[in-house]
Design a protein around this motif. Structure first.
Motif, PDB file in Angstrom:
ATOM      1  N   ARG A   1       0.818  -1.205   0.000  1.00 55.57           N
ATOM      2  CA  ARG A   1       0.000   0.000   0.000  1.00 55.57           C
ATOM      3  C   ARG A   1       0.857   1.261   0.000  1.00 55.57           C
ATOM      4  N   ALA A   2       2.178   1.090   0.346  1.00 58.79           N
ATOM      5  CA  ALA A   2       3.092   2.236   0.376  1.00 58.79           C
ATOM      6  C   ALA A   2       3.745   2.491  -0.976  1.00 58.79           C
ATOM      7  N   ILE A   3       3.410   1.662  -1.959  1.00 61.69           N
ATOM      8  CA  ILE A   3       3.998   1.858  -3.294  1.00 61.69           C
ATOM      9  C   ILE A   3       3.542   3.201  -3.848  1.00 61.69           C
ATOM     10  N   PRO A   4       4.468   4.042  -4.311  1.00 61.78           N
ATOM     11  CA  PRO A   4       4.090   5.382  -4.803  1.00 61.78           C
ATOM     12  C   PRO A   4       3.269   5.314  -6.085  1.00 61.78           C
ATOM     13  N   ARG A   5       2.441   6.340  -6.290  1.00 64.54           N
ATOM     14  CA  ARG A   5       1.630   6.411  -7.497  1.00 64.54           C
ATOM     15  C   ARG A   5       2.504   6.764  -8.706  1.00 64.54           C
ATOM     16  N   THR A   6       2.019   6.371  -9.871  1.00 65.79           N
ATOM     17  CA  THR A   6       2.769   6.623 -11.105  1.00 65.79           C
ATOM     18  C   THR A   6       2.975   8.112 -11.340  1.00 65.79           C
ATOM     19  N   ASP A   7       1.940   8.923 -11.124  1.00 68.57           N
ATOM     20  CA  ASP A   7       2.069  10.344 -11.394  1.00 68.57           C
ATOM     21  C   ASP A   7       3.065  11.013 -10.458  1.00 68.57           C
ATOM     22  N   VAL A   8       3.149  10.515  -9.212  1.00 71.29           N
ATOM     23  CA  VAL A   8       4.125  11.062  -8.263  1.00 71.29           C
ATOM     24  C   VAL A   8       5.538  10.749  -8.730  1.00 71.29           C
ATOM     25  N   LEU A   9       5.739   9.526  -9.205  1.00 72.99           N
ATOM     26  CA  LEU A   9       7.064   9.124  -9.686  1.00 72.99           C
ATOM     27  C   LEU A   9       7.468   9.942 -10.913  1.00 72.99           C
TER      28      LEU A   9
ATOM     29  N   VAL B   1      10.752   6.426 -20.155  1.00 68.19           N
ATOM     30  CA  VAL B   1      10.609   6.705 -18.725  1.00 68.19           C
ATOM     31  C   VAL B   1       9.413   5.952 -18.154  1.00 68.19           C
ATOM     32  N   ARG B   2       8.296   5.991 -18.840  1.00 68.30           N
ATOM     33  CA  ARG B   2       7.117   5.276 -18.354  1.00 68.30           C
ATOM     34  C   ARG B   2       7.370   3.774 -18.291  1.00 68.30           C
ATOM     35  N   GLY B   3       8.118   3.257 -19.243  1.00 65.72           N
ATOM     36  CA  GLY B   3       8.434   1.844 -19.221  1.00 65.72           C
ATOM     37  C   GLY B   3       9.271   1.463 -18.016  1.00 65.72           C
ATOM     38  N   ALA B   4      10.261   2.298 -17.677  1.00 66.58           N
ATOM     39  CA  ALA B   4      11.108   2.030 -16.517  1.00 66.58           C
ATOM     40  C   ALA B   4      10.304   2.104 -15.223  1.00 66.58           C
ATOM     41  N   VAL B   5       9.391   3.094 -15.147  1.00 65.93           N
ATOM     42  CA  VAL B   5       8.551   3.231 -13.955  1.00 65.93           C
ATOM     43  C   VAL B   5       7.608   2.035 -13.823  1.00 65.93           C
ATOM     44  N   SER B   6       6.986   1.652 -14.906  1.00 66.90           N
ATOM     45  CA  SER B   6       6.062   0.509 -14.864  1.00 66.90           C
ATOM     46  C   SER B   6       6.764  -0.765 -14.433  1.00 66.90           C
ATOM     47  N   SER B   7       7.976  -0.975 -14.945  1.00 74.62           N
ATOM     48  CA  SER B   7       8.736  -2.164 -14.579  1.00 74.62           C
ATOM     49  C   SER B   7       9.079  -2.161 -13.090  1.00 74.62           C
ATOM     50  N   ALA B   8       9.502  -1.011 -12.571  1.00 71.65           N
ATOM     51  CA  ALA B   8       9.847  -0.918 -11.151  1.00 71.65           C
ATOM     52  C   ALA B   8       8.618  -1.116 -10.272  1.00 71.65           C
ATOM     53  N   LEU B   9       7.476  -0.547 -10.673  1.00 72.58           N
ATOM     54  CA  LEU B   9       6.238  -0.732  -9.913  1.00 72.58           C
ATOM     55  C   LEU B   9       5.821  -2.199  -9.894  1.00 72.58           C
ATOM     56  N   ALA B  10       5.951  -2.878 -11.028  1.00 72.03           N
ATOM     57  CA  ALA B  10       5.587  -4.297 -11.089  1.00 72.03           C
ATOM     58  C   ALA B  10       6.461  -5.127 -10.154  1.00 72.03           C
ATOM     59  N   ARG B  11       7.730  -4.802 -10.083  1.00 69.21           N
ATOM     60  CA  ARG B  11       8.627  -5.524  -9.177  1.00 69.21           C
ATOM     61  C   ARG B  11       8.241  -5.297  -7.720  1.00 69.21           C
ATOM     62  N   ALA B  12       7.841  -4.060  -7.413  1.00 70.04           N
ATOM     63  CA  ALA B  12       7.428  -3.769  -6.034  1.00 70.04           C
ATOM     64  C   ALA B  12       6.146  -4.519  -5.678  1.00 70.04           C
TER      65      ALA B  12
ATOM     66  N   PRO C   1       8.874  -0.689  -1.515  1.00 71.02           N
ATOM     67  CA  PRO C   1       8.241   0.493  -2.114  1.00 71.02           C
ATOM     68  C   PRO C   1       9.158   1.703  -2.143  1.00 71.02           C
ATOM     69  N   SER C   2      10.007   1.841  -1.123  1.00 76.22           N
ATOM     70  CA  SER C   2      10.918   2.986  -1.089  1.00 76.22           C
ATOM     71  C   SER C   2      11.998   2.916  -2.154  1.00 76.22           C
ATOM     72  N   GLU C   3      12.149   1.752  -2.789  1.00 77.19           N
ATOM     73  CA  GLU C   3      13.201   1.567  -3.788  1.00 77.19           C
ATOM     74  C   GLU C   3      12.710   1.762  -5.218  1.00 77.19           C
ATOM     75  N   VAL C   4      11.404   1.975  -5.380  1.00 78.06           N
ATOM     76  CA  VAL C   4      10.836   2.041  -6.729  1.00 78.06           C
ATOM     77  C   VAL C   4      11.462   3.159  -7.551  1.00 78.06           C
ATOM     78  N   LEU C   5      11.547   4.354  -6.962  1.00 78.52           N
ATOM     79  CA  LEU C   5      12.076   5.489  -7.716  1.00 78.52           C
ATOM     80  C   LEU C   5      13.521   5.258  -8.135  1.00 78.52           C
ATOM     81  N   SER C   6      14.372   4.826  -7.215  1.00 75.83           N
ATOM     82  CA  SER C   6      15.784   4.621  -7.541  1.00 75.83           C
ATOM     83  C   SER C   6      15.961   3.505  -8.566  1.00 75.83           C
ATOM     84  N   GLU C   7      15.111   2.474  -8.476  1.00 79.07           N
ATOM     85  CA  GLU C   7      15.195   1.388  -9.460  1.00 79.07           C
ATOM     86  C   GLU C   7      14.779   1.871 -10.842  1.00 79.07           C
ATOM     87  N   ALA C   8      13.763   2.703 -10.907  1.00 84.18           N
ATOM     88  CA  ALA C   8      13.323   3.234 -12.204  1.00 84.18           C
ATOM     89  C   ALA C   8      14.411   4.095 -12.823  1.00 84.18           C
ATOM     90  N   VAL C   9      15.046   4.940 -12.021  1.00 82.72           N
ATOM     91  CA  VAL C   9      16.125   5.796 -12.521  1.00 82.72           C
ATOM     92  C   VAL C   9      17.290   4.943 -13.006  1.00 82.72           C
TER      93      VAL C   9
END
Length: 444
Positions: A8-16, A34-45, A52-60
């Motif tokens: 539930r702590a996973i960040p929203r796509t628009d925030v990322l 960029v959207r592809g990298a974010v989607s992939s990181a969210l799916a892993r989370a 969840p705190s690692e989603v942004l750094s993983e996407a980058v």
């Protein structure tokens, strides 16, 4: 213990996507990447593979470092025109011209009148200035295209007379007979592999002859009991009705004027003086410019090619035209500089690199490459490294440039001939990293 699902702590796509790092990446790489990298990181989370705190750094971290999948390399092979790594590196002037031409430019517009202008007029004018013997010039997308256009316009449905000793195969299995056949012309072979005489050509010329083709066998040599016919002897070959047969000289390399370092390499100026109706050549070989096919020669013949429907399919874009003009008008190209470096020129740089790395300096012979001047040696020096280091150097490592070296007689060799002097420090850094990475698996 809390029953709250950590997902539930996973960040929203628009925030990322609003993060400044991803906004900047979107401007450079496009929103899709960029959207592809974010989607992939969210799916892993969501699968619980990352927090969840690692989603942004993983996407980058998942975003590519460059907008293109092509990897820049430093050429430490000693082969100047290396086909596998893009042949000629562009000069600083050509790079600037490409950047300037990337937006809207007057590629086919006369700014004085506001009317449609002649496409690539600047590049054509620069070619004619470089080769005054050419009454006209035309630029297409590569050397093979130039030859195809010439034989199609002059000899489609007719015969092309060519010596058997010039029936070459160029890179990747492309053969001259197949290339000519694709134009709708018929190949009329004369002479033998090692000896062709003037009479062989003259006996073959008839009412159905479209042109005589002379091809420089740039990627091989035949020595011994040989004979060939020069352009001077063929310039007045005539059909039975007295009309002169067009003489096409494919010089291949793109050399525009004689170069004493390459004494046996044909050039456009000499070929036209000798009587060629048309000269075809490549722009990304010894000319040192972008990939292009150059056609120079008599005005009537060039105009005939320019008006042919096939010319539209083979035309070059604005970036090529800009780079070609800047190459012709600009300073000495990297290719020319590398070809003219002597062993004495290279020794101090090589000694410095070897001393910094604790390696040995060995005498080597570089090559022109690109199917040009196969018998011309380029004496120089190289730094010896273990063979395993050569493979490691071409393996991308973080913050380390990729260096292409070569293996010869069981030794790895790093040759600075084709490396800009201001990049020697980058070569040192790359070799040092490769030596460290392979120290456990190879001897020093």
């Amino acid at each position: 213990m809390s029953d709250v699902d950590p997902r539930r702590a996973i960040p929203r796509t628009d925030v990322l996507l609003a993060d400044p790092r991803l906004v900047a990446a979107g401007e450079r790489l496009g929103s899709g990447a960029v959207r592809g990298a974010v989607s992939s990181a969210l799916a892993r989370a969501r699968r619980g593979e990352i927090m969840p705190s690692e989603v942004l750094s993983e996407a980058v971290a998942a975003l590519p470092g460059r907008a293109s999948s092509l990897t820049p390399v430093l050429n430490g092979t000693g082969v100047v025109v290396h086909t596998n790594i893009g042949r000629a590196p562009l000069s600083a002037a050509a790079l600037e011209a490409v950047v300037d031409a990337a937006g809207y430019v007057d590629v086919e517009l006369d700014l004085r009148t506001g009317e449609r202008g002649r496409r690539g007029a600047g590049a054509v004018a620069a070619l004619r200035e470089a080769v005054p013997e050419a009454e006209a010039a035309l630029v297409v997308n590569n050397g093979a295209a130039a030859l195809v256009l010439a034989t199609t316009a002059l000899a489609s449905g007719r015969e092309v007379v060519v010596s058997r000793g010039e029936m070459v195969e160029i890179g990747d299995g492309f053969r001259l007979p197949d290339l000519i056949a694709s134009t709708g012309a018929r190949l009329r072979e004369v002479g033998t592999t090692n000896r062709t005489h003037l009479e062989d050509y003259l006996d073959a010329v008839g009412p159905d002859t479209g042109c005589i083709l002379k091809v420089h066998p740039s990627n091989f040599r035949v020595d011994g009991f040989v004979a060939s016919v020069g352009l001077e002897e063929l310039r007045d070959a005539r059909r039975p009705d007295g009309s002169v047969v067009p003489l096409v000289a494919d010089i291949g390399s793109g050399l525009l004027t004689h170069d004493p370092v390459l004494p046996h390499e044909p050039d456009a100026t000499t070929s036209l003086r000798a009587g060629a109706t048309l000269v075809t050549a490549s722009g990304d070989k010894l000319l040192g410019g972008p990939q292009a096919g150059l056609l120079l020669g008599r005005a009537e013949a060039v105009e005939r090619l320019r008006r042919h429907p096939l010319a539209r399919a083979l035309r070059v874009d604005k970036l090529t035209l800009a780079a070609l003009e800047a190459t012709l008008r600009g300073p000495v190209t990297p290719v020319t500089s590398a070809l003219h470096l002597t062993a004495d020129d290279l020794r101090p740089r090589t000694d410095r690199l070897a001393a910094a790395l604790g390696r040995e300096v060995v005498a080597v012979v570089g090559r022109v490459g690109g199917g040009g001047a196969p018998g011309v040696p380029l004496p120089g020096w190289a730094v010896e490294v273990p063979v395993a280091v050569v493979a490691r150097l071409r393996t991308p490592m973080e913050d380390v440039p990729v260096v292409l070296a070569r293996v010869e007689d069981g030794r790895g060799l790093v040759d600075l001939r084709c490396v800009p002097p201001d990049r020697d420090v980058d070569v040192e850094r790359a070799v040092r990293a490769a030596l460290a990475a392979t120290s456990g698996s190879s001897s020093p």
